[in-house]
Design an enzyme around this catalytic site. Structure first.
Site, mmCIF file in Angstrom:
data_model
loop_
_atom_site.group_PDB
_atom_site.id
_atom_site.type_symbol
_atom_site.label_atom_id
_atom_site.label_comp_id
_atom_site.label_asym_id
_atom_site.label_seq_id
_atom_site.Cartn_x
_atom_site.Cartn_y
_atom_site.Cartn_z
ATOM 1 N N HIS A 122 0.952 -1.470 -0.396
ATOM 2 C CA HIS A 122 -0.001 -0.080 0.080
ATOM 3 C C HIS A 122 0.455 1.291 0.102
ATOM 4 O O HIS A 122 0.449 2.219 0.221
ATOM 5 C CB HIS A 122 -1.103 0.257 1.193
ATOM 6 C CG HIS A 122 -2.272 -0.912 1.438
ATOM 7 N ND1 HIS A 122 -3.256 -1.413 0.158
ATOM 8 C CD2 HIS A 122 -2.225 -1.320 1.898
ATOM 9 C CE1 HIS A 122 -3.438 -2.389 0.488
ATOM 10 N NE2 HIS A 122 -3.228 -2.238 1.596
ATOM 11 N N ASP A 159 -3.704 -10.228 -1.731
ATOM 12 C CA ASP A 159 -3.578 -9.675 -1.034
ATOM 13 C C ASP A 159 -4.943 -9.758 -1.375
ATOM 14 O O ASP A 159 -5.281 -9.084 -2.556
ATOM 15 C CB ASP A 159 -2.886 -8.501 -0.340
ATOM 16 C CG ASP A 159 -3.155 -8.340 0.933
ATOM 17 O OD1 ASP A 159 -2.694 -8.727 1.230
ATOM 18 O OD2 ASP A 159 -4.728 -7.276 0.821
ATOM 19 N N HIS A 161 -6.687 -7.109 -0.252
ATOM 20 C CA HIS A 161 -6.890 -5.832 -0.618
ATOM 21 C C HIS A 161 -5.798 -5.102 -2.013
ATOM 22 O O HIS A 161 -5.464 -5.772 -2.152
ATOM 23 C CB HIS A 161 -6.244 -4.352 0.613
ATOM 24 C CG HIS A 161 -6.971 -5.425 1.484
ATOM 25 N ND1 HIS A 161 -6.722 -6.246 2.754
ATOM 26 C CD2 HIS A 161 -7.713 -4.490 2.201
ATOM 27 C CE1 HIS A 161 -7.059 -6.115 3.882
ATOM 28 N NE2 HIS A 161 -8.554 -5.045 3.308
ATOM 29 N N ASP A 243 -5.047 -12.837 3.228
ATOM 30 C CA ASP A 243 -6.411 -11.907 4.177
ATOM 31 C C ASP A 243 -7.732 -12.286 3.123
ATOM 32 O O ASP A 243 -8.766 -11.436 3.227
ATOM 33 C CB ASP A 243 -6.311 -10.274 4.370
ATOM 34 C CG ASP A 243 -5.512 -9.741 3.266
ATOM 35 O OD1 ASP A 243 -5.412 -10.435 2.711
ATOM 36 O OD2 ASP A 243 -4.913 -8.257 3.539
HETATM 37 ZN ZN LIG Z 1 -4.774 -7.516 3.221
#
Ligand SMILES: [Zn+2]
Length: 308
Positions: A122, A159, A161, A243
């Protein structure tokens, strides 16, 4: 040769406030789960500032160093905190990926897994966010391209996200292909399929909440893998977040542990076809401690099978 495992005790020195999902216990559980595996254990070095300058301006590196609290915590964005040990941890995390690329491209390891934190996907050019300080995976790509002279490096980010930071750092890098699947809608909100990079070098695969293993596999088989094969990568870097697991508390995809084994095995097959199996994988998210440890172990075991 054995799969390399890169980590450092400094990554346990990055402490977050009580109740924060990106906690020290994540890495402790992973290291315990990998404890008995026959891996080539390598101490992660500190990244050099010259490495970090491949992806971040000097001002960002200076800001992170200056944000180190002498005690307690400092909040650097809505959900990103630093403790006194965070700068060393972030330099070890970035340094692990650089070293792993050196080992794999130098023929000293067939593939590698970096058990590190803070995660990196991120972190944007000038912005720490989403538990991430430096863009570890993107740094690995740039190091392979600029230092080792590779012509094509792919990142696959599974992931849950969106890997907005990796996308930002490699948006205008025509020698990189970024493939990232993510639940949508979900924080940070980016990652639509029409975000394709300055050179059509980004493939976003948004998945609706509730997507399970079968639909995830179909999406990878129809979208991700053909694109990856057509690109003919000379190295594959995996942003390994766990996740999307059905037990994860931060999101709503329903992958099982065996789905993480499957995707890893498929990526190993593609790496075998195009780049002598060369894969560097680095830890991103995963917040249910048991599921995280199990899925990470399944991921590393597939890397080990491919290394034989
Ligand atoms: Zn994540």
């Amino acid at each position: 040769m054995k799969t390399a495992l890169l980590t450092h005790a400094d990554c346990l020195g990055h402490v977050t406030p009580e109740g924060h999902p990106e906690q020290v216990a994540r890495l402790e559980h992973i290291l315990h789960a990998l404890d008995r595996l026959d891996l080539d254990r390598v101490t992660a070095p500190l990244a050099a500032d010259d490495d970090l300058l491949r992806i971040h301006p000097e001002s960002h590196i200076r800001d992170i160093r200056k944000s180190r609290p002498t005690e307690g915590f400092r909040q650097v964005d809505g959900d990103t905190f630093m403790s006194p040990g965070s700068v060393d941890a972030a330099y070890r995390a970035a340094g692990a990926v650089v070293k792993a690329v050196d080992l794999v491209l130098g023929g000293e390891a067939p593939n590698a897994f970096c058990a590190i934190r803070p995660p990196g996907h991120h972190a944007e050019n000038e912005t720490a966010m989403g538990f991430c300080l430096f863009g570890n995976a993107a740094l690995g790509v740039k190091h392979a391209l600029d230092h080792h002279g590779l012509r094509r490096v792919a990142v696959v980010d599974f992931d849950v996200h969106h890997g907005n930071g990796t996308q930002d750092l490699l948006w205008d890098e025509p020698r990189a292909l970024v493939i990232t699947s993510q639940q949508m809608p979900l924080w940070p909100g980016s990652g639509r399929s029409d975000e394709t990079g300055a050179f059509d070098n980004v493939l976003n695969i948004p998945l609706p909440p509730g997507t399970g293993g079968a639909k995830m596999r179909a999406a990878y088989e129809t979208l991700a893998f053909p694109r990856l094969r057509a690109f003919k990568p000379e190295l594959i870097i995996i942003s390994a977040g766990f996740d999307a697991h059905q037990d994860d508390p931060l999101a709503n995809l329903n992958w099982a542990t065996e789905d993480f084994a499957w995707i890893t095995a498929e990526l190993c097959k593609i790496a075998d076809e195009h780049c002598a199996g060369r894969i560097v994988s680095t830890l991103e998210g995963g917040y249910d401690l048991k599921a995280l440890a199990e899925a990470t172990r399944a991921h590393v075991e597939e890397l080990m099978k491919a290394a034989r």
